[in-house]
Design an enzyme around this catalytic site. Structure first.
Site, PDB file in Angstrom:
ATOM      1  N   ALA A   1      25.870  69.498  71.448  1.00  0.00           N
ATOM      2  CA  ALA A   1      26.567  68.398  70.779  1.00  0.00           C
ATOM      3  C   ALA A   1      25.684  67.986  69.599  1.00  0.00           C
ATOM      4  CB  ALA A   1      26.769  67.244  71.747  1.00  0.00           C
TER       5      ALA A   1
ATOM      6  N   GLY B   1      21.771  59.610  67.834  1.00  0.00           N
ATOM      7  CA  GLY B   1      22.007  60.729  68.758  1.00  0.00           C
ATOM      8  C   GLY B   1      23.302  60.549  69.502  1.00  0.00           C
ATOM      9  N   ASN B   2      23.446  61.231  70.605  1.00  0.00           N
ATOM     10  CA  ASN B   2      24.654  61.077  71.411  1.00  0.00           C
ATOM     11  C   ASN B   2      24.322  61.240  72.888  1.00  0.00           C
ATOM     12  OD1 ASN B   2      25.024  63.961  72.208  1.00  0.00           O
ATOM     13  ND2 ASN B   2      25.183  64.207  69.985  1.00  0.00           N
ATOM     14  N   ARG B   3      25.322  61.098  73.734  1.00  0.00           N
ATOM     15  CA  ARG B   3      25.080  61.011  75.172  1.00  0.00           C
ATOM     16  C   ARG B   3      25.029  62.369  75.882  1.00  0.00           C
ATOM     17  NH1 ARG B   3      28.751  58.490  78.378  1.00  0.00           N
ATOM     18  NH2 ARG B   3      30.446  58.621  76.891  1.00  0.00           N
TER      19      ARG B   3
END
Ligand code: CTP
Length: 422
Positions: A294, A227-229
């Site tokens: 995102a 995943g991402n932040r």
């Protein structure tokens, strides 16, 4: 101050926070229910957002909370008397000067009196004098709320007078009572309702806006993911701002941790493929789509069906990734002609040229170009620094600003495009 400009409660109420409603006049009517104590918080939050809040208490309200509590948070006198030395025309002045009226809590008795057009106290007379939008927040015992007479009175306020009903929520009522519908909405929700009353923008009248928000999570095994932040904050700010302007809004959101917007419909997804399916299903009904998510560009090609064990994988684990759908580009065929499409471009280098290339490749009308890795901008922070790029070659660099302010600037762009396509 411009239309639609409002805050998320945290951004606006924080010390040194935004005061987007500076000078806007709001009447807060408080009637006699136990939830009246929460209205002090509403008065405080509206004041911290810049509004000039005139509080009117009914005699019933005074049994629960004192005028002084409101005066302490608004810095303005709170009113109780219809016939007072302040002048008999007080109700006319308050009603005429108000830009929005919120009655919270709105008891069964108040709702009945307002539905009859009574003018037997300062609050009901002010309501007859005002032409500002009126929001009421019912709060009472669930059996009283379910009574056919109350239901008829509520309908009358909504359908005949055009008042906006906010709530009630389902949840614990006063001590010893039930849990049915009857609970007043929370202060931050009522603040948003006032924001919508103040912020209506005709250009969004009757429109439906879709927003993608947050990260996606791509499973590696049943407990781990790629995943991402992204927190979802930027997308939520956009959704909230579009709702305040009067649009019907649906947010398709991955698992970010930002506080959920109030008002928009929220569709939760985990993966890029789920996001694509939900967006595709809704796009044909939308007038504008803002792709703020995102999305993870890649996913593990073969997620394990049971938890990967270190004892079995050894010192190294190779994971093969495969490309995910591009939610914005791959659903282009589902946009109806004339749909306003907005994308983001997060770039470390060559910001403007790359953002422009994304505008063309993905069929956007507007791109919000975001420098990656700059302090105070991008993921998981309250602020952002962006350049708005449109399909006609226009460029507008905004200063470092709260995500709420960035959202307002983006929506000004969307509004202009919607208007041009009408
Ligand atoms: N986007 C999307 N689905 C993806 C990737 C991106 O919908 N799988 C959308 C984003 O929401 C954003 C825009 O496309 O509006 C651009 O996203 P960005 O991450 O900047 O670019 P990418 O297209 O992923 O390209 P790259 O990673 O090569 O910069």
């Amino acid at each position: 101050m411009s239309r639609g400009e409002t805050p998320s409660p945290e951004a606006g109420c924080g010390p040194g926070g935004r005061r987007p409603w500076a000078g806007r006049r709001v009447v807060l009517g408080v009637t006699g229910g136990i939830a009246a104590y929460k209205s002090v918080q509403v008065a405080r939050d509206l004041t911290r957002l810049g509004a000039e809040v005139d509080v009117i208490l009914t005699s019933g309200a005074e049994a629960f909370v004192r005028p002084l509590s409101f005066e302490g948070v608004t810095g303005r006198p709170a009113f109780t008397e219809l016939f007072s030395s302040d002048g008999a025309a007080m109700h006319i002045r308050l009603g005429v000067e108000a830009e929005a009226v919120l009655v919270a809590p709105a008891t069964a008795d108040f709702i009945a009196r307002a539905a009859q057009g009574r003018a037997d106290d300062l609050l009901t007379t002010t309501l007859l004098a005002t032409r500002a939008p009126v929001v009421f927040a019912p709060a009472m015992n669930d059996r009283m709320y379910a009574h056919p007479q109350t239901a008829a009175n509520v309908r009358h306020l909504e359908e005949r007078l055009g008042y906006v009903r906010a709530g009630p929520a389902v949840g614990p009522l006063a001590f010893g009572e039930g849990e049915g519908p009857g609970r007043m909405l929370e202060p931050h929700e009522l603040v948003e309702e006032v924001g919508r009353a103040l912020g209506r923008d005709d250009r969004f009248e009757g429109t439906r806006v879709l927003v993608t928000a947050g990260p996606t999570r791509e499973p590696l095994d049943p407990v781990r993911y790629v995943g991402n932040r992204s927190s979802g904050r930027m997308g939520y700010a956009l959704a909230q701002a579009a709702w305040r302007r009067g649009a019907r809004v649906v947010v398709v959101a991955g698992p970010g941790h930002a506080p959920e917007p109030y008002g928009p419909e929220l569709v939760r997804v985990e993966t890029a493929r789920e996001m694509e399916a939900e967006v595709r299903a809704r796009l044909p009904d939308c007038d504008a789509a803002i792709f703020a998510a995102a999305v993870a560009d890649y996913r593990p090609a073969a997620p394990a069906s049971s938890k990967l064990k270190r004892s079995e994988t050894g010192a190294e684990l190779e994971v093969r990734l495969e490309a995910n759908p591009d939610v914005a580009a791959d659903t282009r065929d589902a946009r109806r002609p004339g749909t306003v499409a907005v994308g983001f471009a997060l770039e470390t280098d060559d910001l403007l040229a790359r953002a422009r290339a994304k505008l063309e490749a993905k069929g956007f009308d507007l791109v919000v170009a975001n420098p990656a890795g700059e302090e105070g901008a991008g993921f998981d922070v309250e602020t952002n620094r962006v350049v708005l790029i449109d399909a006609r070659g226009g460029e507008e660099a905004l200063p470092l600003a709260s995500k709420d302010d960035v959202a307002e600037a983006v929506l000004d762009g969307v509004a202009a495009l919607l208007e041009a396509r009408r």
